[in-house]
Motif scaffolding. Structure first.
Motif, PDB file in Angstrom:
ATOM      1  N   TYR A 171       0.825  -1.205   0.000  1.00  0.00           N
ATOM      2  CA  TYR A 171       0.000   0.000   0.000  1.00  0.00           C
ATOM      3  C   TYR A 171       0.860   1.256   0.000  1.00  0.00           C
ATOM      4  O   TYR A 171       0.525   2.255  -0.628  1.00  0.00           O
ATOM      5  CB  TYR A 171      -0.915   0.020   1.230  1.00  0.00           C
ATOM      6  CG  TYR A 171      -1.808  -1.187   1.348  1.00  0.00           C
ATOM      7  CD1 TYR A 171      -2.843  -1.410   0.444  1.00  0.00           C
ATOM      8  CD2 TYR A 171      -1.621  -2.113   2.372  1.00  0.00           C
ATOM      9  CE1 TYR A 171      -3.661  -2.525   0.554  1.00  0.00           C
ATOM     10  CE2 TYR A 171      -2.428  -3.233   2.489  1.00  0.00           C
ATOM     11  CZ  TYR A 171      -3.450  -3.433   1.574  1.00  0.00           C
ATOM     12  OH  TYR A 171      -4.250  -4.538   1.682  1.00  0.00           O
ATOM     13  N   TRP A 173       3.845   2.128  -1.217  1.00  0.00           N
ATOM     14  CA  TRP A 173       4.606   2.645  -2.350  1.00  0.00           C
ATOM     15  C   TRP A 173       3.782   3.613  -3.185  1.00  0.00           C
ATOM     16  O   TRP A 173       4.304   4.601  -3.717  1.00  0.00           O
ATOM     17  CB  TRP A 173       5.147   1.502  -3.213  1.00  0.00           C
ATOM     18  CG  TRP A 173       4.116   0.759  -4.017  1.00  0.00           C
ATOM     19  CD1 TRP A 173       3.431  -0.352  -3.635  1.00  0.00           C
ATOM     20  CD2 TRP A 173       3.658   1.072  -5.343  1.00  0.00           C
ATOM     21  NE1 TRP A 173       2.573  -0.759  -4.629  1.00  0.00           N
ATOM     22  CE2 TRP A 173       2.694   0.093  -5.692  1.00  0.00           C
ATOM     23  CE3 TRP A 173       3.968   2.079  -6.260  1.00  0.00           C
ATOM     24  CZ2 TRP A 173       2.042   0.105  -6.922  1.00  0.00           C
ATOM     25  CZ3 TRP A 173       3.317   2.085  -7.488  1.00  0.00           C
ATOM     26  CH2 TRP A 173       2.372   1.111  -7.811  1.00  0.00           C
ATOM     27  N   ARG A 174       2.471   3.382  -3.286  1.00  0.00           N
ATOM     28  CA  ARG A 174       1.625   4.302  -4.053  1.00  0.00           C
ATOM     29  C   ARG A 174       1.571   5.665  -3.379  1.00  0.00           C
ATOM     30  O   ARG A 174       1.660   6.710  -4.024  1.00  0.00           O
ATOM     31  CB  ARG A 174       0.213   3.737  -4.187  1.00  0.00           C
ATOM     32  CG  ARG A 174       0.120   2.412  -4.908  1.00  0.00           C
ATOM     33  CD  ARG A 174      -1.345   1.993  -5.056  1.00  0.00           C
ATOM     34  NE  ARG A 174      -1.492   0.673  -5.626  1.00  0.00           N
ATOM     35  CZ  ARG A 174      -1.543  -0.451  -4.946  1.00  0.00           C
ATOM     36  NH1 ARG A 174      -1.454  -0.413  -3.622  1.00  0.00           N
ATOM     37  NH2 ARG A 174      -1.687  -1.618  -5.548  1.00  0.00           N
ATOM     38  N   LEU A 177       4.870   7.540  -3.835  1.00  0.00           N
ATOM     39  CA  LEU A 177       5.013   8.155  -5.157  1.00  0.00           C
ATOM     40  C   LEU A 177       4.244   9.473  -5.235  1.00  0.00           C
ATOM     41  O   LEU A 177       4.727  10.464  -5.784  1.00  0.00           O
ATOM     42  CB  LEU A 177       4.524   7.194  -6.245  1.00  0.00           C
ATOM     43  CG  LEU A 177       5.464   6.045  -6.606  1.00  0.00           C
ATOM     44  CD1 LEU A 177       4.812   5.137  -7.644  1.00  0.00           C
ATOM     45  CD2 LEU A 177       6.800   6.572  -7.130  1.00  0.00           C
ATOM     46  N   ARG A 178       3.037   9.490  -4.673  1.00  0.00           N
ATOM     47  CA  ARG A 178       2.263  10.735  -4.651  1.00  0.00           C
ATOM     48  C   ARG A 178       2.962  11.807  -3.822  1.00  0.00           C
ATOM     49  O   ARG A 178       2.869  12.995  -4.115  1.00  0.00           O
ATOM     50  CB  ARG A 178       0.857  10.484  -4.099  1.00  0.00           C
ATOM     51  CG  ARG A 178      -0.044   9.695  -5.029  1.00  0.00           C
ATOM     52  CD  ARG A 178      -1.504   9.849  -4.647  1.00  0.00           C
ATOM     53  NE  ARG A 178      -1.794   9.359  -3.308  1.00  0.00           N
ATOM     54  CZ  ARG A 178      -2.143   8.116  -3.020  1.00  0.00           C
ATOM     55  NH1 ARG A 178      -2.240   7.213  -3.993  1.00  0.00           N
ATOM     56  NH2 ARG A 178      -2.395   7.748  -1.777  1.00  0.00           N
TER      57      ARG A 178
END
Length: 231
Positions: A171, A173-174, A177-178
């Motif tokens: 969960y 890593w998303r 990135l944001r």
């Protein structure tokens, strides 16, 4: 044209990476993750997020609330500010945090709700300009704490960050990135567009042990379905 586009893309990626790494480096000495390292200050600012992601509980929310409660219960802070979005009648981060902290034994008089913490910038600036705090602990995940500290430093706030547990990697890593884009926007907001909080308003008093020493736990929870104004 292909070379120009490729060069532009590489430049944009380099700038994003520079913002991301530079921001982390600039606040690296202000972050702790152990209660034994905390020097007592008046207030901890818990940055809001949703309690649920779909139908599952949000670990970001749970670990922030747990850390904030422990800072208070261990006597490391005298009060808590819970700052988050108050978007709709059925979505109110501050009231949800308030209720859950009370269920952990935090007296209601020592929990101050900031209904206009729509963004991290709003939460940090309002803690200073509306709630009168020039020194506090920021509670969130490390990646979020770093950005919050960057904003606090810009405004001359004496803050430290208490970094709590991240979500599992599948969960996290998303979100991370944001965060790269969010950091670039934070730099733009502070140094180029001079972005301000959406709402400020009149000064408000923060409930602290030293101000309300006889306060006891209020067992009457606030109804999370009720609407609360954003000033």
């Amino acid at each position: 044209m292909l070379k120009v586009c490729s060069a532009s893309l590489l430049l944009a990626l380099a700038l994003l990476l520079a913002c991301d790494l530079g921001l982390s480096w600039s606040v690296r000495k202000q972050i702790i993750d152990d209660f034994a390292q905390v020097e007592p200050v008046p207030v901890a600012l818990i940055l809001g997020t949703s309690k649920y992601v779909g139908k599952r509980k949000n670990i970001y929310y749970e670990t922030r609330l747990e850390a904030g409660a422990q800072l208070y219960l261990r006597g490391l802070v005298q009060g808590l500010i819970v700052s988050g979005d108050n978007a709709t009648r059925y979505y109110n981060e501050p009231i949800t945090m308030y209720n859950d902290l009370m269920s952990e034994g935090i007296p209601s008089a020592h929990i101050t709700m900031d209904y206009a913490g729509f963004r991290t910038l709003d939460s940090i600036v309002r803690a200073q300009k509306v709630f009168g705090q020039t020194q506090f602990i920021i509670v969130s995940q490390r990646f979020h704490v770093e950005r919050a500290l960057f904003i606090a430093n810009y405004y001359g706030i004496k803050a430290i960050g208490f970094a709590v547990e991240n979500a599992p990697i599948e969960y996290h890593w998303r979100v991370r990135l944001r965060e790269v884009l969010a950091r670039a926007k934070a730099v733009f907001d502070l140094y180029i567009s001079n972005e301000k909080p959406r709402f400020l308003g009149h000064p408000e008093i923060v409930g602290l042990r030293e101000l309300f020493p006889e306060s006891i736990v209020d067992t009457n929870m606030v109804d999370t379905s009720s609407s609360a104004s954003s000033e």
